[in-house]
Enzyme design. Structure first.
Site, PDB file in Angstrom:
ATOM      1  N   ASP A   1      -4.952  -4.490   6.207  1.00  0.00           N
ATOM      2  CA  ASP A   1      -4.655  -5.818   4.396  1.00  0.00           C
ATOM      3  C   ASP A   1      -4.086  -6.446   4.395  1.00  0.00           C
ATOM      4  O   ASP A   1      -2.424  -5.799   4.221  1.00  0.00           O
ATOM      5  CB  ASP A   1      -5.527  -4.814   3.552  1.00  0.00           C
TER       6      ASP A   1
ATOM      7  N   HIS B   1      -2.389  -1.032  -3.589  1.00  0.00           N
ATOM      8  CA  HIS B   1      -3.611   0.105  -2.950  1.00  0.00           C
ATOM      9  C   HIS B   1      -4.048   0.609  -4.098  1.00  0.00           C
ATOM     10  O   HIS B   1      -2.485   1.797  -3.993  1.00  0.00           O
ATOM     11  CB  HIS B   1      -3.863   0.214  -1.738  1.00  0.00           C
TER      12      HIS B   1
ATOM     13  N   SER C   1       0.743  -1.357   0.186  1.00  0.00           N
ATOM     14  CA  SER C   1       0.028  -0.017   0.200  1.00  0.00           C
ATOM     15  C   SER C   1       1.382   1.228  -0.431  1.00  0.00           C
ATOM     16  O   SER C   1       1.862   1.373  -0.893  1.00  0.00           O
ATOM     17  CB  SER C   1      -1.112   0.084   1.040  1.00  0.00           C
TER      18      SER C   1
END
Length: 190
Positions: free
Chosen positions: A130, A38, A11
């Site tokens: 995540d 992401h 991310s």
């Protein structure tokens, strides 16, 4: 035993982390690599082009039902979950998981379900949690788990969460990840 797929989740700070890993993979790297980075759903395709500048391996954004081919790098498209099926990918617009779509957990869990111990899961820098559930599943089904050393990450939250949730096989600096992947994917063939 040869590995069927390498799944990478990242991310915040992910582009520079991915660049470091990919630039160090040889052009004969055999395993397919699927990446969830992401990014904003309005994000255009520049991530693919930017990553392609740092690797000789072909980089492509996944389209639904794309065949999984060795030696290719696959990117989850913005705003779609990327799932692994036997031999191909599917895309989903199911609800976000851990506030993310694409979700690292969704990719990792589907890869583990399909390929079990023949999966390598890699968690890099990121500012949310995540990936920890997906990495847990990869590990539970016998796959290999690699996490970026949190002190070397632009954002240590994601690697830290993964390490606290999973008995990770390797915790490495970015520069150590590609050589390990090469070693794992090229040393044992059958």
């Amino acid at each position: 035993m040869s590995f069927k797929i390498v799944v990478i989740g990242t991310s915040l700070g992910g582009f520079s982390a991915l660049k470091t890993v990919l630039v160090n993979l040889p052009n004969d790297f055999q395993a397919p690599i699927a990446i969830v980075q992401h990014r904003h759903k309005e994000s255009n395709k520049t991530l693919k082009e930017l990553l392609q500048e740092h690797t000789d391996l072909p980089v492509r954004e996944v389209e639904d039902k794309d065949e999984i081919v060795p030696g290719q790098i696959y990117l989850a498209p913005a705003d779609y979950h990327l799932l692994v099926e036997p031999g191909y990918f599917t895309l989903s617009i199911d609800e976000p998981v851990s506030y993310a779509r694409p979700s690292i957990d969704v990719l990792f869990e589907s890869a583990a379900d399909v390929y079990g111990e023949r999966v390598i899961g890699v968690i890099l820098t990121g500012a949310n949690q995540d990936g920890k559930q997906g990495l847990k599943k990869v590990k539970a089904l016998g796959g290999m788990t690699i996490v970026q050393e949190p002190t070397t990450a632009e954002s240590s939250i994601m690697p830290g969460a993964a390490i606290s949730a999973v008995a990770v096989d390797w915790i490495l600096s970015l520069s150590e990840i590609a050589p390990l992947l090469v070693n794992l994917c090229h040393s044992i063939r059958n």
